[in-house]
Motif scaffolding. Structure first.
Motif, PDB file in Angstrom:
ATOM      1  N   ALA A  63       0.837  -1.199   0.000  1.00 21.98           N
ATOM      2  CA  ALA A  63       0.000   0.000   0.000  1.00 21.98           C
ATOM      3  C   ALA A  63       0.871   1.249   0.000  1.00 21.98           C
ATOM      4  CB  ALA A  63      -0.912   0.003   1.226  1.00 21.98           C
ATOM      5  N   PHE A  64       0.641   2.117  -0.981  1.00 25.74           N
ATOM      6  CA  PHE A  64       1.262   3.440  -0.987  1.00 25.74           C
ATOM      7  C   PHE A  64       0.481   4.332  -1.939  1.00 25.74           C
ATOM      8  CE2 PHE A  64       3.899   1.001  -4.097  1.00 25.74           C
ATOM      9  CZ  PHE A  64       3.667   1.741  -5.250  1.00 25.74           C
ATOM     10  N   ASP A  65       0.685   5.632  -1.793  1.00 26.09           N
ATOM     11  CA  ASP A  65       0.072   6.622  -2.668  1.00 26.09           C
ATOM     12  C   ASP A  65       1.030   6.877  -3.827  1.00 26.09           C
ATOM     13  OD1 ASP A  65      -0.890   8.868  -3.948  1.00 26.09           O
ATOM     14  OD2 ASP A  65      -1.210  10.034  -2.120  1.00 26.09           O
ATOM     15  N   ALA A  66       0.642   6.493  -5.023  1.00 29.22           N
ATOM     16  CA  ALA A  66       1.534   6.582  -6.180  1.00 29.22           C
ATOM     17  C   ALA A  66       1.873   8.018  -6.560  1.00 29.22           C
ATOM     18  CB  ALA A  66       0.913   5.860  -7.378  1.00 29.22           C
ATOM     19  N   THR A  67       1.171   8.995  -5.982  1.00 31.06           N
ATOM     20  CA  THR A  67       1.476  10.398  -6.286  1.00 31.06           C
ATOM     21  C   THR A  67       2.460  11.006  -5.295  1.00 31.06           C
ATOM     22  OG1 THR A  67      -0.338  11.361  -4.960  1.00 31.06           O
ATOM     23  CG2 THR A  67      -0.863  10.651  -7.203  1.00 31.06           C
ATOM     24  N   ASP A  68       2.879  10.239  -4.303  1.00 27.64           N
ATOM     25  CA  ASP A  68       3.788  10.718  -3.254  1.00 27.64           C
ATOM     26  C   ASP A  68       5.197  10.198  -3.548  1.00 27.64           C
ATOM     27  OD1 ASP A  68       5.273  11.230  -0.962  1.00 27.64           O
ATOM     28  OD2 ASP A  68       3.917  10.175   0.394  1.00 27.64           O
ATOM     29  N   HIS A  69       6.053  11.062  -4.097  1.00 31.45           N
ATOM     30  CA  HIS A  69       7.362  10.607  -4.556  1.00 31.45           C
ATOM     31  C   HIS A  69       8.177   9.954  -3.438  1.00 31.45           C
ATOM     32  CE1 HIS A  69      10.891  10.587  -7.202  1.00 31.45           C
ATOM     33  NE2 HIS A  69      11.586  10.925  -6.135  1.00 31.45           N
ATOM     34  N   ALA A  70       8.277  10.630  -2.294  1.00 27.73           N
ATOM     35  CA  ALA A  70       9.075  10.089  -1.194  1.00 27.73           C
ATOM     36  C   ALA A  70       8.465   8.808  -0.646  1.00 27.73           C
ATOM     37  CB  ALA A  70       9.210  11.135  -0.086  1.00 27.73           C
ATOM     38  N   GLY A  71       7.135   8.784  -0.549  1.00 28.70           N
ATOM     39  CA  GLY A  71       6.458   7.591  -0.039  1.00 28.70           C
ATOM     40  C   GLY A  71       6.633   6.397  -0.950  1.00 28.70           C
ATOM     41  N   VAL A  72       6.560   6.633  -2.257  1.00 27.52           N
ATOM     42  CA  VAL A  72       6.778   5.561  -3.237  1.00 27.52           C
ATOM     43  C   VAL A  72       8.184   5.004  -3.100  1.00 27.52           C
ATOM     44  CG1 VAL A  72       7.042   5.063  -5.697  1.00 27.52           C
ATOM     45  CG2 VAL A  72       5.071   6.372  -4.897  1.00 27.52           C
ATOM     46  N   ARG A  73       9.154   5.889  -3.072  1.00 25.00           N
ATOM     47  CA  ARG A  73      10.562   5.465  -2.984  1.00 25.00           C
ATOM     48  C   ARG A  73      10.805   4.629  -1.730  1.00 25.00           C
ATOM     49  NH1 ARG A  73      15.590   7.886  -4.424  1.00 25.00           N
ATOM     50  NH2 ARG A  73      17.201   6.339  -3.957  1.00 25.00           N
ATOM     51  N   ALA A  74      10.269   5.092  -0.602  1.00 23.03           N
ATOM     52  CA  ALA A  74      10.461   4.368   0.652  1.00 23.03           C
ATOM     53  C   ALA A  74       9.800   3.000   0.615  1.00 23.03           C
ATOM     54  CB  ALA A  74       9.911   5.191   1.818  1.00 23.03           C
ATOM     55  N   ALA A  75       8.582   2.938   0.067  1.00 20.21           N
ATOM     56  CA  ALA A  75       7.850   1.670   0.027  1.00 20.21           C
ATOM     57  C   ALA A  75       8.536   0.658  -0.886  1.00 20.21           C
ATOM     58  CB  ALA A  75       6.415   1.912  -0.439  1.00 20.21           C
ATOM     59  N   VAL A  76       8.969   1.103  -2.060  1.00 23.37           N
ATOM     60  CA  VAL A  76       9.622   0.193  -3.010  1.00 23.37           C
ATOM     61  C   VAL A  76      10.969  -0.269  -2.473  1.00 23.37           C
ATOM     62  CG1 VAL A  76      10.677   0.035  -5.308  1.00 23.37           C
ATOM     63  CG2 VAL A  76       8.404   1.052  -5.030  1.00 23.37           C
ATOM     64  N   ASP A  77      11.744   0.648  -1.917  1.00 21.85           N
ATOM     65  CA  ASP A  77      13.058   0.273  -1.379  1.00 21.85           C
ATOM     66  C   ASP A  77      12.919  -0.739  -0.248  1.00 21.85           C
ATOM     67  OD1 ASP A  77      14.237   1.980  -3.169  1.00 21.85           O
ATOM     68  OD2 ASP A  77      14.817   3.498  -1.693  1.00 21.85           O
ATOM     69  N   ALA A  78      11.951  -0.511   0.628  1.00 19.34           N
ATOM     70  CA  ALA A  78      11.744  -1.426   1.765  1.00 19.34           C
ATOM     71  C   ALA A  78      11.292  -2.797   1.264  1.00 19.34           C
ATOM     72  CB  ALA A  78      10.724  -0.842   2.727  1.00 19.34           C
ATOM     73  N   PHE A  79      10.396  -2.822   0.282  1.00 17.37           N
ATOM     74  CA  PHE A  79       9.911  -4.096  -0.249  1.00 17.37           C
ATOM     75  C   PHE A  79      11.055  -4.873  -0.891  1.00 17.37           C
ATOM     76  CE2 PHE A  79       8.078  -6.980  -3.294  1.00 17.37           C
ATOM     77  CZ  PHE A  79       6.957  -7.484  -2.646  1.00 17.37           C
ATOM     78  N   GLU A  80      11.856  -4.204  -1.684  1.00 22.27           N
ATOM     79  CA  GLU A  80      12.990  -4.864  -2.338  1.00 22.27           C
ATOM     80  C   GLU A  80      13.959  -5.432  -1.298  1.00 22.27           C
ATOM     81  OE1 GLU A  80      14.574  -5.033  -5.552  1.00 22.27           O
ATOM     82  OE2 GLU A  80      12.900  -4.337  -6.792  1.00 22.27           O
ATOM     83  N   ALA A  81      14.186  -4.700  -0.230  1.00 25.93           N
ATOM     84  CA  ALA A  81      15.139  -5.144   0.795  1.00 25.93           C
ATOM     85  C   ALA A  81      14.581  -6.288   1.634  1.00 25.93           C
ATOM     86  CB  ALA A  81      15.516  -3.972   1.698  1.00 25.93           C
TER      87      ALA A  81
END
Length: 253
Positions: free
Chosen positions: A63-81
């Protein structure tokens, strides 16, 4: 390289699909799962996301807001890790708003820009950073028949979908050298929640059936083949392309 049906297999691949709790995104999630992929559902509404995951089964959610640049980056980075690689990204999040252009609300214009085009940049960049490091990845952006055509009352939407087509070309131009394939699917008129008002309009449906060579609305399941193709090894040398799945509407006057 794989041959035959193996060219289209997504076994062992993980696909993140934005805006996938309903409509086109949900149909693509189901189709990619059937082709062997592990699917990560995304949306802002956690309740709707959970319901979609329950309906599909054997999926992951993010779950993340695709319009929130910082939120997207944090969510994707955490998922990948924490979970693993995102091999395929389908940028499907989108919205529509209809109004005569001379009265179009500025706030809705900004919302369309953020949801339909800025989100493609935000999520595309966040995932591409990891894909580039691995030397492989698939990005599929959901464009529209309005990438090529316009009709009354949706000029800002048309502008955003034209931008999706050009951003797709830019992604391919910058990232193909890193082993990524970046393409777009442009649906024609499909029976989805986004088009519910048009589907219910008998006059519009009659016009559409006459205007479209196939003579009907599209069904969301008819987008799955294009998505599987662009997600698979079968499209290993396809880059920067917009694939229209529109019943022929862009081919005829």
């Amino acid at each position: 390289m794989a041959t035959g049906q193996d060219l289209f297999s997504l076994a062992g691949r993980r696909a993140l699909i934005t805006g996938s709790s309903q409509g086109i995104g949900f149909a693509l999630a189901k189709g990619l799962m059937e082709a062997g992929a592990t699917v990560v559902l995304n949306g802002r509404n956690r309740d709707k996301l959970a319901q979609a995951a329950d309906a599909l089964g054997a999926t992951e959610t993010l779950a993340f807001d695709a319009t929130d640049h910082a939120g997207v980056r944090a969510a994707v980075d955490a998922f990948e890790a924490e979970t693993g690689a995102i091999d395929i990204l389908i940028n499907n999040a989108g919205m529509q708003f209809r109004s005569e252009l001379e009265e179009f609300p500025a706030a809705q214009f900004e919302a369309l820009l953020q949801t339909n085009i800025a989100s493609v940049f935000h999520v595309g960049q966040a995932c591409a950073r990891h894909m580039i490091g691995r030397g492989a990845g698939k990005i599929i952006n959901i464009a529209s028949v309005q990438t090529a055509l316009a009709r009354p009352s949706i000029a800002p939407y048309t502008a955003t979908k034209g931008a999706v087509g050009n951003l797709t070309k830019g992604m391919a131009t910058d990232w193909a050298k890193h082993g990524l394939q970046c393409n777009a699917i442009a649906p024609g008129y499909f029976d989805t929640p986004l088009n519910a008002a048009l589907v219910a309009d008998a006059d519009f449906s009659a016009w559409l059936e006459k205007r479209t060579p196939a003579g009907r609305w599209g069904q969301v399941e008819e987008l799955v083949g294009a998505a599987v193709f662009l997600s698979s090894q079968a499209s290993s040398f396809v880059n920067g392309h917009t694939l229209y799945v529109d019943g022929g509407i862009t081919a005829s006057l």
